[in-house]
Design a protein around this motif. Structure first.
Motif, mmCIF file in Angstrom:
data_model
loop_
_atom_site.group_PDB
_atom_site.id
_atom_site.type_symbol
_atom_site.label_atom_id
_atom_site.label_comp_id
_atom_site.label_asym_id
_atom_site.label_seq_id
_atom_site.Cartn_x
_atom_site.Cartn_y
_atom_site.Cartn_z
ATOM 1 N N GLY A 26 0.924 -1.105 -0.137
ATOM 2 C CA GLY A 26 -0.017 0.034 0.072
ATOM 3 C C GLY A 26 0.514 1.291 0.132
ATOM 4 O O GLY A 26 0.487 2.340 -0.779
ATOM 5 N N GLY A 27 1.862 1.256 0.590
ATOM 6 C CA GLY A 27 2.758 2.252 1.060
ATOM 7 C C GLY A 27 3.436 2.689 -0.233
ATOM 8 O O GLY A 27 3.668 3.881 -0.820
ATOM 9 N N GLU A 28 3.749 1.492 -1.128
ATOM 10 C CA GLU A 28 4.649 1.732 -2.313
ATOM 11 C C GLU A 28 3.834 2.298 -3.323
ATOM 12 O O GLU A 28 3.983 3.220 -4.157
ATOM 13 C CB GLU A 28 4.965 0.253 -2.776
ATOM 14 N N LEU A 29 2.374 1.577 -3.463
ATOM 15 C CA LEU A 29 1.239 2.349 -4.308
ATOM 16 C C LEU A 29 1.216 3.835 -4.244
ATOM 17 O O LEU A 29 1.022 4.571 -4.946
ATOM 18 C CB LEU A 29 0.180 1.281 -4.168
ATOM 19 N N GLN A 30 1.019 4.184 -2.827
ATOM 20 C CA GLN A 30 0.815 5.510 -2.461
ATOM 21 C C GLN A 30 1.966 6.629 -3.198
ATOM 22 O O GLN A 30 1.551 7.575 -3.404
ATOM 23 C CB GLN A 30 0.788 5.875 -0.794
ATOM 24 N N ARG A 31 3.155 6.029 -2.981
ATOM 25 C CA ARG A 31 4.382 6.999 -3.511
ATOM 26 C C ARG A 31 4.269 6.825 -4.874
ATOM 27 O O ARG A 31 4.538 7.946 -5.678
ATOM 28 C CB ARG A 31 5.511 6.228 -3.384
ATOM 29 N N ILE A 32 3.512 6.100 -5.679
ATOM 30 C CA ILE A 32 3.598 6.029 -7.102
ATOM 31 C C ILE A 32 2.550 6.925 -7.644
ATOM 32 O O ILE A 32 2.484 7.858 -8.178
ATOM 33 C CB ILE A 32 3.073 4.581 -7.828
ATOM 34 N N CYS A 33 1.338 6.977 -6.466
ATOM 35 C CA CYS A 33 0.117 7.870 -7.048
ATOM 36 C C CYS A 33 0.729 9.234 -6.662
ATOM 37 O O CYS A 33 0.231 10.320 -7.540
ATOM 38 C CB CYS A 33 -0.956 7.574 -5.864
ATOM 39 N N LEU A 34 1.639 9.618 -5.477
ATOM 40 C CA LEU A 34 1.947 10.995 -5.576
ATOM 41 C C LEU A 34 3.070 11.419 -6.625
ATOM 42 O O LEU A 34 2.720 12.535 -7.220
ATOM 43 C CB LEU A 34 2.931 10.915 -4.199
ATOM 44 N N ALA A 35 3.741 10.350 -7.064
ATOM 45 C CA ALA A 35 4.582 10.751 -8.080
ATOM 46 C C ALA A 35 3.618 11.077 -9.496
ATOM 47 O O ALA A 35 3.826 11.979 -10.284
ATOM 48 C CB ALA A 35 5.522 9.736 -8.596
ATOM 49 N N ARG A 36 2.533 10.235 -9.584
ATOM 50 C CA ARG A 36 1.964 10.575 -10.623
ATOM 51 C C ARG A 36 1.126 11.903 -10.629
ATOM 52 O O ARG A 36 0.936 12.450 -11.814
ATOM 53 C CB ARG A 36 0.527 9.603 -10.666
ATOM 54 N N ALA A 37 0.593 12.289 -9.429
ATOM 55 C CA ALA A 37 0.038 13.695 -9.139
ATOM 56 C C ALA A 37 0.923 14.625 -9.491
ATOM 57 O O ALA A 37 0.419 15.597 -10.060
ATOM 58 C CB ALA A 37 -0.521 13.563 -8.008
ATOM 59 N N LEU A 38 2.277 14.484 -9.117
ATOM 60 C CA LEU A 38 3.388 15.733 -9.158
ATOM 61 C C LEU A 38 3.490 15.643 -10.831
ATOM 62 O O LEU A 38 3.863 16.781 -11.419
ATOM 63 C CB LEU A 38 4.312 15.215 -8.431
ATOM 64 N N GLY A 39 3.306 14.533 -11.494
ATOM 65 C CA GLY A 39 3.548 14.453 -12.709
ATOM 66 C C GLY A 39 2.664 15.436 -13.757
ATOM 67 O O GLY A 39 3.126 16.088 -14.791
ATOM 68 N N ALA A 40 1.636 15.692 -13.020
ATOM 69 C CA ALA A 40 0.683 16.646 -13.700
ATOM 70 C C ALA A 40 0.842 17.977 -13.502
ATOM 71 O O ALA A 40 0.005 18.847 -13.904
ATOM 72 C CB ALA A 40 -0.902 16.010 -13.249
ATOM 73 N N SER A 41 2.045 18.402 -12.860
ATOM 74 C CA SER A 41 2.366 19.660 -12.459
ATOM 75 C C SER A 41 1.182 20.513 -12.089
ATOM 76 O O SER A 41 0.814 21.485 -12.618
ATOM 77 C CB SER A 41 3.157 20.209 -13.519
ATOM 78 N N PRO A 42 0.736 19.997 -10.885
ATOM 79 C CA PRO A 42 -0.408 20.757 -10.222
ATOM 80 C C PRO A 42 -0.008 22.303 -9.419
ATOM 81 O O PRO A 42 1.130 22.378 -9.196
ATOM 82 C CB PRO A 42 -0.926 19.988 -9.323
ATOM 83 N N GLY A 43 -0.828 22.978 -9.655
ATOM 84 C CA GLY A 43 -0.621 24.008 -8.509
ATOM 85 C C GLY A 43 -0.734 23.848 -7.174
ATOM 86 O O GLY A 43 -0.073 24.598 -6.298
ATOM 87 N N TYR A 44 -1.819 23.015 -6.989
ATOM 88 C CA TYR A 44 -2.003 22.656 -5.445
ATOM 89 C C TYR A 44 -1.963 21.030 -5.390
ATOM 90 O O TYR A 44 -2.545 20.416 -6.332
ATOM 91 C CB TYR A 44 -3.364 23.078 -5.065
ATOM 92 N N LEU A 45 -1.765 20.661 -4.161
ATOM 93 C CA LEU A 45 -1.733 19.241 -3.993
ATOM 94 C C LEU A 45 -2.572 18.999 -2.740
ATOM 95 O O LEU A 45 -2.231 19.686 -1.779
ATOM 96 C CB LEU A 45 -0.434 18.908 -3.636
ATOM 97 N N ILE A 46 -3.432 18.051 -2.593
ATOM 98 C CA ILE A 46 -4.166 17.568 -1.512
ATOM 99 C C ILE A 46 -3.514 16.195 -1.058
ATOM 100 O O ILE A 46 -3.755 15.246 -1.735
ATOM 101 C CB ILE A 46 -5.843 17.816 -1.657
ATOM 102 N N ALA A 47 -3.082 16.082 0.058
ATOM 103 C CA ALA A 47 -2.306 14.908 0.480
ATOM 104 C C ALA A 47 -3.477 14.285 1.562
ATOM 105 O O ALA A 47 -3.301 14.752 2.599
ATOM 106 C CB ALA A 47 -0.953 14.886 1.113
ATOM 107 N N ASP A 48 -4.214 13.289 1.355
ATOM 108 C CA ASP A 48 -5.154 12.835 1.954
ATOM 109 C C ASP A 48 -4.401 11.460 2.813
ATOM 110 O O ASP A 48 -4.579 10.465 2.190
ATOM 111 C CB ASP A 48 -6.424 12.624 1.432
ATOM 112 N N GLU A 49 -4.171 11.588 4.011
ATOM 113 C CA GLU A 49 -3.505 10.656 4.725
ATOM 114 C C GLU A 49 -2.518 10.039 3.886
ATOM 115 O O GLU A 49 -2.390 8.785 3.599
ATOM 116 C CB GLU A 49 -4.596 9.511 5.110
ATOM 117 N N MET A 50 -1.680 10.774 3.411
ATOM 118 C CA MET A 50 -0.733 10.368 2.260
ATOM 119 C C MET A 50 0.115 9.331 2.691
ATOM 120 O O MET A 50 0.758 8.323 2.300
ATOM 121 C CB MET A 50 0.078 11.424 1.358
ATOM 122 N N THR A 51 0.643 9.720 4.088
ATOM 123 C CA THR A 51 1.836 8.889 4.784
ATOM 124 C C THR A 51 1.689 8.036 5.618
ATOM 125 O O THR A 51 2.400 7.334 6.441
ATOM 126 C CB THR A 51 3.128 9.854 4.926
#
Ligand SMILES: Nc1ncnc2c1ncn2[C@@H]1O[C@H](COP(=O)(O)OP(=O)(O)OP(=O)(O)O)[C@@H](O)[C@H]1O
Ligand SMILES: [Mg+2]
Lengths: 237, 279
Positions: free
Chosen positions: A155-180
């Motif tokens: 789960g933690g490894e998947l979560q990091r992939i999801c974070l990388a994916r979200a950052l790949g879309a170069s967002p102006g804002y990031l919402i981290a819902d229980e990310m870590t």
């Protein structure tokens, strides 16, 4: 430009920085959830008249009891749910996507739900756009994970992939819902170090959601208690 | 306990694979032997008219002395070709329409209405109408079959898409700026692949039977083509003279081939989609 159009050119970082400078001088918050009220169907109100603001380059921590409605608010801000009342704006413009990445990207509480089980990890990662080896290194994503299926990662490894994916879309804002929440203390610190670095470098605004107050205290510039804002208490910024 | 369950599942899988292999081998034998039959075997031989089944002519001969075994094999392969073409086209139509249905709520209503419309009229009636309208013959039958066999598969695919459309990862894909076309190609299509394969193999027997039916009724393939339907309808005139073998063997072979395909379809379904197959 029409007042209600908001285009992806906000992703353009120069633009963001310029906006920030202008708005800072006027003392305005950039990403705003204004007077949001929401309920699922005809159930009871999860929140009423909620106001919340995040500036670029700022990390806001949102705490609250389980089941209070933090995830619901995150989904509203990231455009997954339509509020019954109120609106979400950036610089006063309503958010509208037109086949362009949403300027607010959400990292979901449950990563296994937001990954296509029939894809190898690399494809999921590329869904957000491009990624750099540097980013993978910073998030401690190993190269050989990319050839695996989602069921072959934790789960933690998947979560990091999801974070990388979200950052790949170069967002102006990031919402981290229980990310870590799923990570051990050391990896947790490492991931937040990377995110805070990105915040500084790319001037991203972050809304960090967790019930771990100690963690939020460490990473955020300012804390908001959800039980305080859900019932019209929080002052407008 | 756990071990036992595993073991049984494994042997079920093996049995299924065995069934698929047997069905494929039988089909291959059929196609190859029909290709080996030269024109001389199909020719008219008036000396050998009306022979009942024997070791020389396993299926007997007809009123012109033609070998019924050879004609039956040719007919089966022709039916097979019609079946492949029609089932493939039907599957494509079903895929296209289900994607159209997933586009928006009004296209969904349109497609559902079309499905109900086509399902409310018996297959055979629409099939004959369409086949007749486009001029009959091989082309007419294939077009007619393709245009009448898509509804049930479309319904399955539509339901599948309706479910996956709500999946969180599709919502995320949209917020990552992916277009509907991109989502259809990369998310929906791979998801539908098993259903498409199953649908294709199960459409086969349907298409073949209906082809034989319309041909038998005289709206399908023309009389020069040795289709099973043509053989059967011609044989009807001679049945009263006691030449039972003219209809019996071709008919039996057709039923066997259809059963073979049904078996193949069910086995493929069991393998790819064990959950739905058990229902
Ligand atoms: N799809 C839904 N339909 C109906 N009710 C829902 C739905 N999703 C959540 N809820 C309800 O809304 C409330 C808020 O849920 P939410 O997920 O926002 O809580 P949360 O603050 O994120 O909790 P946690 O800290 O446990 O993640 C809960 O009482 C939940 O039961
Ligand atoms: Mg939550």
């Amino acid at each position: 430009m029409s007042e209600f159009m908001f285009h992806s050119n906000l992703n353009n970082q120069n633009n963001l920085i310029k906006n920030k400078l202008q708005l800072k001088s006027r003392g305005e918050t950039v990403l705003q959830a204004r007077e949001i009220s929401y309920r699922y169907g005809t159930g009871s109100w999860i929140m009423e008249d909620v106001n919340l603001g995040v500036k670029p380059g700022e990390v806001v921590g949102l705490t609250g009891k389980s089941g209070a409605g933090k995830t619901t608010l995150a989904k509203i801000i990231a455009g997954y749910l339509k509020p019954n009342h109120g609106r979400v704006t950036i610089d006063g413009y309503l958010l509208q996507e037109k086949n362009a990445p949403h300027p607010v990207q959400l990292v979901w509480q449950h990563p296994e739900k937001v990954i296509n089980p029939r894809w190898r990890m690399e494809k999921t990662l590329l869904e957000g756009g491009t990624y750099t080896d540097e980013l993978l290194q910073d998030l401690e994503i190993k190269k050989d994970w990319l050839r695996r299926w989602p069921s072959e990662l934790s789960g933690g490894e998947l979560q990091r992939i999801c974070l990388a994916r979200a950052l790949g879309a170069s967002p102006g804002y990031l919402i981290a819902d229980e990310m870590t929440t799923m990570l051990d203390a050391i990896t947790q610190a490492q991931i937040w170090h990377t995110v805070l670095h990105m915040v500084e470098k790319k001037n991203i605004g972050v809304l960090a959601i967790s019930h771990d107050n100690a963690l939020l205290n460490r990473v955020s510039d300012r804390m908001v208690d959800f039980s305080m804002i859900r019932d019209k208490y929080e002052t407008k910024k | 306990m756990n071990n036992k369950v595993r073991k049984r599942k494994y042997s079920l899988r093996q049995r299924t694979i065995a069934k698929i292999v047997i069905a494929l081998v039988l089909l291959l034998i059929m196609v190859v032997s029909s290709l080996l039959i030269g024109p001389d075997r199909l020719g008219v031989n008036l000396d050998l008219r009306n022979q009942s089944p024997s070791l020389d002519f396993l299926f007997g001969t007809d009123w012109l002395g033609r070998d019924m075994l050879a004609r039956t094999l040719k007919g089966l392969v022709l039916s097979l070709g019609v079946g492949v073409l029609a089932a493939f086209a039907s599957t494509c139509i079903a895929l296209l329409l289900s994607l159209v249905a997933a586009w928006s709520s009004w296209t969904d209503r349109l497609v559902s209405w079309l499905i109900d419309l086509f399902l409310s009229v018996p297959h055979l009636v629409t099939l004959i109408l369409i086949s007749f309208t486009v001029g009959g013959g091989f082309k007419g039958v294939v077009i007619g079959l393709s245009l009448t066999h898509w509804p049930s598969l479309t319904r399955v695919l539509r339901a599948e898409l309706l479910q996956i459309k709500q999946a969180e990862y599709i919502q995320v894909s949209k917020r990552l700026g992916k277009t509907r076309g991109w989502i259809a190609r990369h998310h929906y299509l791979p998801h539908l692949m098993p259903q498409l394969l199953i649908g294709f193999t199960l459409l086969f027997p349907h298409a073949i039977l209906h082809e034989a039916a319309v041909t038998f009724l005289g709206f399908g393939l023309s009389a020069e083509q040795p289709a099973i339907g043509v053989i059967l309808s011609e044989s009807m005139n001679y049945l009263t003279t006691g030449m039972w073998w003219l209809a019996f063997f071709p008919g039996l072979s057709l039923v066997c081939m259809v059963a073979l395909f049904d078996l193949l379809g069910q086995s493929v379904r069991k393998m790819i989609d064990p959950y739905h197959a058990m229902k």
